[in-house]
Design an enzyme around this catalytic site. Sequence first.
Site, PDB file in Angstrom:
ATOM      1  N   LYS A 139       0.836  -1.198   0.000  1.00 34.44           N
ATOM      2  CA  LYS A 139       0.000   0.000   0.000  1.00 34.44           C
ATOM      3  C   LYS A 139       0.875   1.253   0.000  1.00 34.44           C
ATOM      4  O   LYS A 139       1.747   1.420   0.856  1.00 34.44           O
ATOM      5  CB  LYS A 139      -0.923   0.016   1.224  1.00 34.44           C
ATOM      6  CG  LYS A 139      -2.019  -1.033   1.175  1.00 34.44           C
ATOM      7  CD  LYS A 139      -2.914  -0.967   2.393  1.00 34.44           C
ATOM      8  CE  LYS A 139      -3.911   0.161   2.307  1.00 34.44           C
ATOM      9  NZ  LYS A 139      -4.904   0.106   3.421  1.00 34.44           N
ATOM     10  N   ILE A 140       0.616   2.103  -0.968  1.00 32.97           N
ATOM     11  CA  ILE A 140       1.319   3.382  -1.097  1.00 32.97           C
ATOM     12  C   ILE A 140       0.262   4.478  -1.182  1.00 32.97           C
ATOM     13  O   ILE A 140      -0.666   4.384  -1.987  1.00 32.97           O
ATOM     14  CB  ILE A 140       2.202   3.404  -2.354  1.00 32.97           C
ATOM     15  CG1 ILE A 140       3.276   2.309  -2.273  1.00 32.97           C
ATOM     16  CG2 ILE A 140       2.856   4.777  -2.536  1.00 32.97           C
ATOM     17  CD1 ILE A 140       4.135   2.193  -3.526  1.00 32.97           C
TER      18      ILE A 140
END
Length: 359
Positions: A139-140
Amino acid sequence: MTHIDELAALGTSTWLDDLSRDRITSGNLQEVINTKSIVGVTTNPSIFASAMSKGTAYDKQISQLKDQGASVDEAVYAMSVDDVRDACDIFTEIYHSSHGQDGRVSIEVDPRISADRAATIAQARQLWATVDRPNVMIKIPATVESIPAITDALAEGISVNVTLIFSVSRYREVLVAYREGIQQAAANGHDVSNIFSVASFFVSRLDTEIDRRLDEIGTDEALALKGKAGVANAHRAYALFKQFGSAELPEGANLQRPLWASTGVKNPDYPATLYVSELAGPDTVNTMPESTIDAVLSEGGLHGDTLSDVEAAAEAVFAGLASVGIDIEEVFSVLEQEGVDKFVASWTELLDSMETQLS
């Protein structure tokens, strides 16, 4: 056939927005898969902060990490990675049967580095290698500074869950980042059919913020718009996905599916299934707290594809918001910063707690 199965038939995969070691070791995660038809898991700093601050499930590993002289950050990520890796293994069968679309488990980069492209891609690489499972997603956040890191990660063959998307304009940037990343991955010799991504669009937080402002305005016109912005915003995003989601992707590339996040209803006056029944349709994911999953299972409330042919109605909602004085771009800016700040606060709280346990 459960209502979650009906949702899947409409094209929406249901993922659980929660993970803990207790869920894994007790068999609860497998039970939820078997009985509630979930096909993936998302995590975030708040979820891990909650999991690691309760009970005794992590005590043995904390003792081992203390003996090894692990730093606070090393300890927290060691435990998080172990949980995510074990969850990935539990979802292996679903991962294969869905040809990689589902069976996914997400783990987030440190929210404190969301403004640092180099640090973000460095940690994305590290998490990808350390979890070492094909069904993990890194997750970014979709902050201005981290958008290039999304492209960087995809170009290296890393599957990415882009998180904290609030506005359609930012989502457009995410679509471009995905396209450029997949194009670079193909040019770098990666098999793009093995790279997957979702774009996590936050829903209920928008209603919470806008409803507060509508209450302050207080006119009949303003109050009539309460509870409509979140769904309308997601409908606008889906229209953009349908228009540009497959544009210029290399042969064999997967669509970056929209993922509806923050779908637990915050206002008890609204139906518990509001952000599920009104966001059902092809090529989407809905990650839900278990309470929302249970509400869907018991209440249903589904009424077919609610994502197609709704753009005009969504635009009318936003025209109405503008007409009563809502500065929507300012709202999006506030929500993005609040989203990062909340995750940083949860992470900092967890680190402080872990420091005490390691000392």
